[in-house]
Scaffold this motif. Structure first.
Motif, PDB file in Angstrom:
ATOM      1  N   VAL A 191      -6.745  19.805  12.289  1.00  0.00           N
ATOM      2  CA  VAL A 191      -5.904  19.037  13.220  1.00  0.00           C
ATOM      3  C   VAL A 191      -5.247  20.029  14.172  1.00  0.00           C
ATOM      4  O   VAL A 191      -4.233  20.651  13.823  1.00  0.00           O
ATOM      5  N   PRO A 192      -5.822  20.239  15.379  1.00  0.00           N
ATOM      6  CA  PRO A 192      -5.246  21.207  16.308  1.00  0.00           C
ATOM      7  C   PRO A 192      -3.940  20.760  16.949  1.00  0.00           C
ATOM      8  O   PRO A 192      -3.160  21.594  17.402  1.00  0.00           O
ATOM      9  N   ARG A 193      -3.701  19.436  16.988  1.00  0.00           N
ATOM     10  CA  ARG A 193      -2.439  18.978  17.557  1.00  0.00           C
ATOM     11  C   ARG A 193      -2.167  17.520  17.204  1.00  0.00           C
ATOM     12  O   ARG A 193      -3.081  16.766  16.853  1.00  0.00           O
ATOM     13  N   THR A 194      -0.887  17.172  17.259  1.00  0.00           N
ATOM     14  CA  THR A 194      -0.473  15.778  17.147  1.00  0.00           C
ATOM     15  C   THR A 194       0.256  15.402  18.433  1.00  0.00           C
ATOM     16  O   THR A 194       0.597  16.265  19.250  1.00  0.00           O
ATOM     17  N   TRP A 195       0.514  14.118  18.613  1.00  0.00           N
ATOM     18  CA  TRP A 195       1.218  13.615  19.784  1.00  0.00           C
ATOM     19  C   TRP A 195       2.557  13.050  19.326  1.00  0.00           C
ATOM     20  O   TRP A 195       2.653  11.887  18.958  1.00  0.00           O
ATOM     21  N   PRO A 196       3.607  13.881  19.295  1.00  0.00           N
ATOM     22  CA  PRO A 196       4.912  13.423  18.798  1.00  0.00           C
ATOM     23  C   PRO A 196       5.412  12.173  19.525  1.00  0.00           C
ATOM     24  O   PRO A 196       5.316  12.067  20.745  1.00  0.00           O
ATOM     25  N   GLY A 197       5.917  11.228  18.753  1.00  0.00           N
ATOM     26  CA  GLY A 197       6.445   9.993  19.309  1.00  0.00           C
ATOM     27  C   GLY A 197       5.411   8.942  19.636  1.00  0.00           C
ATOM     28  O   GLY A 197       5.759   7.883  20.173  1.00  0.00           O
ATOM     29  N   SER A 198       4.133   9.196  19.299  1.00  0.00           N
ATOM     30  CA  SER A 198       3.067   8.251  19.658  1.00  0.00           C
ATOM     31  C   SER A 198       2.836   7.177  18.602  1.00  0.00           C
ATOM     32  O   SER A 198       2.085   6.232  18.837  1.00  0.00           O
ATOM     33  N   GLY A 199       3.455   7.306  17.437  1.00  0.00           N
ATOM     34  CA  GLY A 199       3.245   6.317  16.385  1.00  0.00           C
ATOM     35  C   GLY A 199       3.915   4.997  16.699  1.00  0.00           C
ATOM     36  O   GLY A 199       4.812   4.923  17.545  1.00  0.00           O
ATOM     37  N   PRO A 200       3.503   3.933  16.031  1.00  0.00           N
ATOM     38  CA  PRO A 200       4.111   2.618  16.287  1.00  0.00           C
ATOM     39  C   PRO A 200       5.571   2.587  15.879  1.00  0.00           C
ATOM     40  O   PRO A 200       5.927   2.993  14.769  1.00  0.00           O
ATOM     41  N   GLY A 201       6.434   2.114  16.777  1.00  0.00           N
ATOM     42  CA  GLY A 201       7.863   2.081  16.494  1.00  0.00           C
ATOM     43  C   GLY A 201       8.216   1.240  15.289  1.00  0.00           C
ATOM     44  O   GLY A 201       9.169   1.552  14.558  1.00  0.00           O
ATOM     45  N   TRP A 202       7.473   0.154  15.058  1.00  0.00           N
ATOM     46  CA  TRP A 202       7.791  -0.740  13.952  1.00  0.00           C
ATOM     47  C   TRP A 202       7.576  -0.086  12.583  1.00  0.00           C
ATOM     48  O   TRP A 202       8.118  -0.542  11.577  1.00  0.00           O
ATOM     49  N   LEU A 203       6.789   0.996  12.540  1.00  0.00           N
ATOM     50  CA  LEU A 203       6.514   1.639  11.250  1.00  0.00           C
ATOM     51  C   LEU A 203       7.696   2.499  10.799  1.00  0.00           C
ATOM     52  O   LEU A 203       7.963   2.612   9.596  1.00  0.00           O
ATOM     53  N   GLY A 204       8.385   3.111  11.752  1.00  0.00           N
ATOM     54  CA  GLY A 204       9.525   3.947  11.396  1.00  0.00           C
ATOM     55  C   GLY A 204       9.140   5.267  10.763  1.00  0.00           C
ATOM     56  O   GLY A 204       9.936   5.874  10.043  1.00  0.00           O
ATOM     57  N   ALA A 205       7.922   5.744  11.039  1.00  0.00           N
ATOM     58  CA  ALA A 205       7.491   7.029  10.494  1.00  0.00           C
ATOM     59  C   ALA A 205       8.031   8.167  11.344  1.00  0.00           C
ATOM     60  O   ALA A 205       8.175   8.043  12.558  1.00  0.00           O
ATOM     61  N   SER A 206       8.306   9.282  10.712  1.00  0.00           N
ATOM     62  CA  SER A 206       8.723  10.486  11.413  1.00  0.00           C
ATOM     63  C   SER A 206       7.557  11.448  11.435  1.00  0.00           C
ATOM     64  O   SER A 206       7.139  11.954  10.387  1.00  0.00           O
ATOM     65  N   GLY A 207       6.967  11.693  12.596  1.00  0.00           N
ATOM     66  CA  GLY A 207       5.796  12.548  12.676  1.00  0.00           C
ATOM     67  C   GLY A 207       4.535  11.840  12.217  1.00  0.00           C
ATOM     68  O   GLY A 207       4.414  10.618  12.310  1.00  0.00           O
ATOM     69  N   ARG A 208       3.600  12.622  11.705  1.00  0.00           N
ATOM     70  CA  ARG A 208       2.342  12.070  11.201  1.00  0.00           C
ATOM     71  C   ARG A 208       2.271  12.277   9.700  1.00  0.00           C
ATOM     72  O   ARG A 208       2.627  13.347   9.191  1.00  0.00           O
ATOM     73  N   VAL A 209       1.822  11.254   8.992  1.00  0.00           N
ATOM     74  CA  VAL A 209       1.583  11.347   7.561  1.00  0.00           C
ATOM     75  C   VAL A 209       0.104  11.085   7.317  1.00  0.00           C
ATOM     76  O   VAL A 209      -0.458  10.106   7.831  1.00  0.00           O
TER      77      VAL A 209
END
Length: 223
Positions: A191-209
């Motif tokens: 995983v060379p990179r993630t896109w911070p803040g791109s997850g669905p807001g309704w999930l309430g996840a912090s970062g990527r899991v």
């Protein structure tokens, strides 16, 4: 646990490697994230993995069923607090088996039928990444099943020959599943990179899991 699954159209990325976009519904994602938060608590909870040469992974990790450490498995968190590893839940193994069936409706390529009994949970905070590596510490040839939650990432999938090109970059979003087995079982990936803040807001996840399910091929009496 209510599974909340909805099989979606599969995309073959390489022979033996299949992307299942949107495979987990919102209910399934919420349930899996809640479980990850419970597993992350001590004992044998989320830790920073240190490599033998002194470096450390930028992702934080925990294990279920068997404790993974570089480069092997144990029944206790040998590079953490030393506590017994948390049990691998049967429902997670069934999710993985169903994902394999959706990815390979004609049968699992090169599988040996060993049960899923290990999960690695990786937490990617902003800026975290995973270098190219292959999952080669298991004694089973069953496929690896990877569930994504939270922020979108670039998942780089290569070959078994080495860490360099050729590779294919796949965007994995929350709810996506990636399965690789058969000729792709020992392919290098990262995983060379993630896109911070791109997850669905309704999930309430912090970062990527990321929850990666594997078959260890080891007997529970082994140490």
């Amino acid at each position: 646990m209510d599974d909340g699954l909805f099989p979606a159209g599969a995309r073959e990325v390489a022979p033996g490697a299949v992307h299942l976009p949107g495979w987990l519904t919102a209910a399934g994602q919420r349930g899996l994230l809640a479980a990850c938060r419970a597993w992350a608590r001590p004992p044998a909870g989320l830790r920073t993995v240190r490599m033998p040469r002194g470096g450390q992974m930028s992702v934080r990790q925990l294990s279920l069923g068997w404790h993974w450490y570089p480069y092997g498995y144990a029944r206790t968190a040998v590079d953490g607090d030393g506590a017994p590893v948390k049990p691998f839940p049967a429902w997670l193994g069934e999710w993985a088996r169903r994902a394999v069936r959706d990815a390979f409706p004609g049968g699992v390529p090169g599988g040996d039928g060993a049960p899923f009994d290990v999960a690695l949970v990786n937490h990617y905070r902003p800026g975290a990444r995973m270098g190219m590596h292959r999952d080669s510490d298991e004694r089973s040839s069953e496929p690896v099943v990877s569930f994504s939650l939270g922020d979108t990432c670039v998942f780089r999938f290569g070959t078994a020959e080495g860490r360099g090109r050729p590779w294919t970059d796949v965007e994995l979003r929350s709810g996506d599943v990636f399965v690789f087995g058969g000729p792709a079982r020992l392919a290098y990936h990262g995983v060379p990179r993630t896109w911070p803040g791109s997850g669905p807001g309704w999930l309430g996840a912090s970062g990527r899991v990321n929850v990666t399910v594997r078959a260890s091929g080891m007997d529970r009496s082994a140490g």
